[in-house]
Design an enzyme around this catalytic site. Structure first.
Site, PDB file in Angstrom:
ATOM      1  N   LYS A 239      -4.519  -9.506  -5.811  1.00 23.02           N
ATOM      2  CA  LYS A 239      -5.735  -9.826  -5.007  1.00 23.02           C
ATOM      3  C   LYS A 239      -6.995  -8.880  -5.639  1.00 23.02           C
ATOM      4  O   LYS A 239      -6.628  -7.771  -5.908  1.00 23.02           O
ATOM      5  CB  LYS A 239      -5.552  -9.953  -3.602  1.00 23.02           C
ATOM      6  CG  LYS A 239      -5.661  -8.691  -2.737  1.00 23.02           C
ATOM      7  CD  LYS A 239      -5.930  -8.826  -1.355  1.00 23.02           C
ATOM      8  CE  LYS A 239      -6.067  -7.570  -1.007  1.00 23.02           C
ATOM      9  NZ  LYS A 239      -6.863  -7.425   0.197  1.00 23.02           N
TER      10      LYS A 239
ATOM     11  N   LYS B  48       0.858  -1.224   0.071  1.00 22.60           N
ATOM     12  CA  LYS B  48      -0.023  -0.056  -0.061  1.00 22.60           C
ATOM     13  C   LYS B  48       0.967   1.260  -0.110  1.00 22.60           C
ATOM     14  O   LYS B  48       0.521   2.254  -0.215  1.00 22.60           O
ATOM     15  CB  LYS B  48      -0.932  -0.027   1.101  1.00 22.60           C
ATOM     16  CG  LYS B  48      -2.204  -1.023   1.042  1.00 22.60           C
ATOM     17  CD  LYS B  48      -3.263  -0.548   2.118  1.00 22.60           C
ATOM     18  CE  LYS B  48      -4.453  -1.466   1.760  1.00 22.60           C
ATOM     19  NZ  LYS B  48      -5.513  -1.516   2.471  1.00 22.60           N
TER      20      LYS B  48
ATOM     21  N   LYS C 226     -11.103  -3.637  -3.425  1.00 24.63           N
ATOM     22  CA  LYS C 226     -12.020  -2.560  -3.550  1.00 24.63           C
ATOM     23  C   LYS C 226     -11.483  -1.192  -3.920  1.00 24.63           C
ATOM     24  O   LYS C 226     -12.260  -0.372  -4.432  1.00 24.63           O
ATOM     25  CB  LYS C 226     -13.213  -2.567  -2.349  1.00 24.63           C
ATOM     26  CG  LYS C 226     -12.547  -2.248  -1.001  1.00 24.63           C
ATOM     27  CD  LYS C 226     -13.470  -2.173   0.197  1.00 24.63           C
ATOM     28  CE  LYS C 226     -13.332  -3.064   1.322  1.00 24.63           C
ATOM     29  NZ  LYS C 226     -11.951  -2.872   1.861  1.00 24.63           N
TER      30      LYS C 226
HETATM   31  N1  AQP Z   1      -9.540 -10.680  -2.854  1.00 24.40           N
HETATM   32  C1  AQP Z   1      -9.664 -11.438  -1.727  1.00 24.40           C
HETATM   33  N2  AQP Z   1      -9.996 -12.378  -1.791  1.00 24.40           N
HETATM   34  C2  AQP Z   1     -10.310 -13.372  -0.459  1.00 24.40           C
HETATM   35  N3  AQP Z   1     -10.340 -12.484   0.903  1.00 24.40           N
HETATM   36  C3  AQP Z   1     -10.287 -10.958   0.679  1.00 24.40           C
HETATM   37  N4  AQP Z   1     -10.469 -10.097   1.723  1.00 24.40           N
HETATM   38  C4  AQP Z   1     -10.264  -8.834   0.823  1.00 24.40           C
HETATM   39  N5  AQP Z   1      -9.766  -9.070  -0.305  1.00 24.40           N
HETATM   40  C5  AQP Z   1     -10.125 -10.310  -0.617  1.00 24.40           C
HETATM   41  C6  AQP Z   1     -10.816 -10.344   3.093  1.00 24.40           C
HETATM   42  O1  AQP Z   1     -11.895  -9.258   3.189  1.00 24.40           O
HETATM   43  C7  AQP Z   1     -11.651  -8.840   4.496  1.00 24.40           C
HETATM   44  C8  AQP Z   1     -11.594  -7.345   4.693  1.00 24.40           C
HETATM   45  O2  AQP Z   1     -10.802  -6.787   4.151  1.00 24.40           O
HETATM   46  P1  AQP Z   1     -10.531  -5.494   4.306  1.00 24.40           P
HETATM   47  O3  AQP Z   1     -11.592  -4.409   3.770  1.00 24.40           O
HETATM   48  O4  AQP Z   1     -10.526  -5.036   5.849  1.00 24.40           O
HETATM   49  O5  AQP Z   1      -9.141  -4.835   3.742  1.00 24.40           O
HETATM   50  P2  AQP Z   1      -8.421  -5.706   2.493  1.00 24.40           P
HETATM   51  O6  AQP Z   1      -7.927  -6.760   2.868  1.00 24.40           O
HETATM   52  O7  AQP Z   1      -7.341  -4.757   2.298  1.00 24.40           O
HETATM   53  O8  AQP Z   1      -9.519  -5.546   1.509  1.00 24.40           O
HETATM   54  P3  AQP Z   1      -9.510  -4.909   0.126  1.00 24.40           P
HETATM   55  O9  AQP Z   1     -10.825  -5.022  -0.581  1.00 24.40           O
HETATM   56  O10 AQP Z   1      -8.248  -5.192  -0.716  1.00 24.40           O
HETATM   57  O11 AQP Z   1      -9.631  -3.497   0.698  1.00 24.40           O
HETATM   58  P4  AQP Z   1      -8.713  -2.233   0.211  1.00 24.40           P
HETATM   59  O12 AQP Z   1      -8.653  -2.108  -1.078  1.00 24.40           O
HETATM   60  O13 AQP Z   1      -9.311  -0.887   0.718  1.00 24.40           O
HETATM   61  O14 AQP Z   1      -7.289  -2.450   0.882  1.00 24.40           O
HETATM   62  C9  AQP Z   1     -10.542  -9.444   4.984  1.00 24.40           C
HETATM   63  O15 AQP Z   1     -10.877 -10.322   5.763  1.00 24.40           O
HETATM   64  C10 AQP Z   1      -9.825  -9.879   3.932  1.00 24.40           C
HETATM   65  O16 AQP Z   1      -8.747 -10.729   3.903  1.00 24.40           O
END
Ligand code: AQP
Length: 329
Positions: free
Chosen positions: A193, A112, A196
């Protein structure tokens, strides 16, 4: 005694299929037999810049999606992280127990922060706050996707460190990571991965995408060269990712999917996958709209936060006593 489960999702955008398959689906499963705490982790979201109006909307949207996906607020605690101020306080205490080197090794921080001129200190210490989120309820199980495994390891280390220095106190939590779907990959790049906050909306399926958008995104998803629908993540990461999504949303096994599309090309498989996703998400979207228009959300969040605050305040008082903080008379 029922085991405690805690997890959270950041209101940093529109939730994706990755969040659903990697996290929310398991929240729903676990709530039947466990004492569950499901937060919307707004304090984590602000570790990168958030527009205030978007943060407000995304916060309500994540909470409503939890409920629409099947989290039952009668048996699970659903609330905003910022409504339980003890998280931030224990987060600070955990930061003081965390070594710089431990935070420097976190791959999510590296991902990030890479290529950015200025990175907030909050992004760096995020894993210490996450540890506090989990430990403040003495959670036994933490349902997360694969990407959060490293943060959970740190939480376990911090719990052990605290117990060693100040006397047995915290439960050392276990990760709960699904076997299939723990890491749903981006639709435009099978090595990244699904996320969002990816600036390309074609890289993810948002849970609130309309049916036609879902079909279009799947039909345009990048696929590996070759034509067989077989599960081989090392050599065919993109088709394997689509097969995992198919399996998770249809209830079929990867082998059943491979058998069904044997001898066929990608086109038919992708078309069917689009329909599988529409059938999965349409009812969820309908429930979501009902919840948003019912006006019931703020009461549900207030009740969840009140119950969570009761537990969190007790743990924090115990932590402070163990560490030698002067009690307030
Ligand atoms: N691609 C993924 N596959 C499986 N699990 C996922 N998670 C996120 N992306 C995937 C799981 O969703 C939960 C919440 O995640 P988060 O919003 O706290 O942060 P993150 O992991 O950083 O998810 P994003 O969507 O990638 O958010 P941004 O883009 O804001 O950083 C966690 O349990 C995560 O493992």
């Amino acid at each position: 005694m029922a085991k405690k489960v805690l997890s959270g999702i950041q209101p940093s955008g529109s939730l994706t299929l990755g969040n659903y398959i990697g996290a929310i689906k398991n929240f729903v499963k676990l709530q039947e037999e466990h004492e569950c705490y499901f937060m919307v982790v707004d304090l984590h979201a602000i570790t990168v810049s958030q527009d205030p109006a978007a943060l407000r909307e995304n916060s309500e949207s994540v909470a409503a999606l939890y409920l629409a996906a099947g989290i039952n607020p009668q048996i699970s605690n659903v609330y905003m992280q910022s409504h339980v101020p003890q998280h931030a306080e224990l987060g600070w205490i955990m930061t003081t127990l965390t070594a710089m080197g431990e935070l420097e090794r976190m791959t999510q921080f590296k991902d990030k922060s890479s290529g950015k001129d200025s990175v907030g200190a909050g992004l760096f210490v995020y894993p210490s706050l996450m540890a506090a989120d989990i430990l403040i309820y003495n959670a036994d199980l933490v349902p997360v996707g694969e990407d959060q495994k490293q943060h959970l390891e740190l939480t376990r280390d911090l719990a052990g460190r605290f117990n060693h220095r100040f006397g047995e106190f915290f439960t050392v939590p276990e990760p709960y990571i699904p076997e299939v779907g723990a890491r749903i990959m981006s639709l435009d790049d099978g090595t990244k991965k699904m996320s969002k906050s990816n600036p390309n909306p074609g890289s993810y399926i948002a849970l609130l995408d309309p049916p036609d958008v879902i079909r279009k995104k799947i039909s345009r998803a990048t696929t590996d060269s070759g034509r067989e629908v077989i599960f081989d993540p090392a050599n065919k990461p993109e088709i394997s990712n689509l097969m995992s999504i198919y399996a998770e949303c249809s209830g079929m096994t990867l082998q059943q999917i491979a058998d069904r599309y044997e001898g066929q090309m990608y086109g038919g498989f992708k078309k069917d996958l689009g329909e599988v996703l529409v059938a999965t998400l349409e009812p969820l979207q309908q429930k979501y709209q009902e919840i948003r228009s019912s006006g019931a959300l703020s009461d549900i969040l207030a009740e969840g936060a009140e119950r969570a605050r009761g537990v969190a305040a007790q743990t924090l008082a115990g932590v402070k006593e163990k560490m030698g903080f002067l009690p307030l008379r």
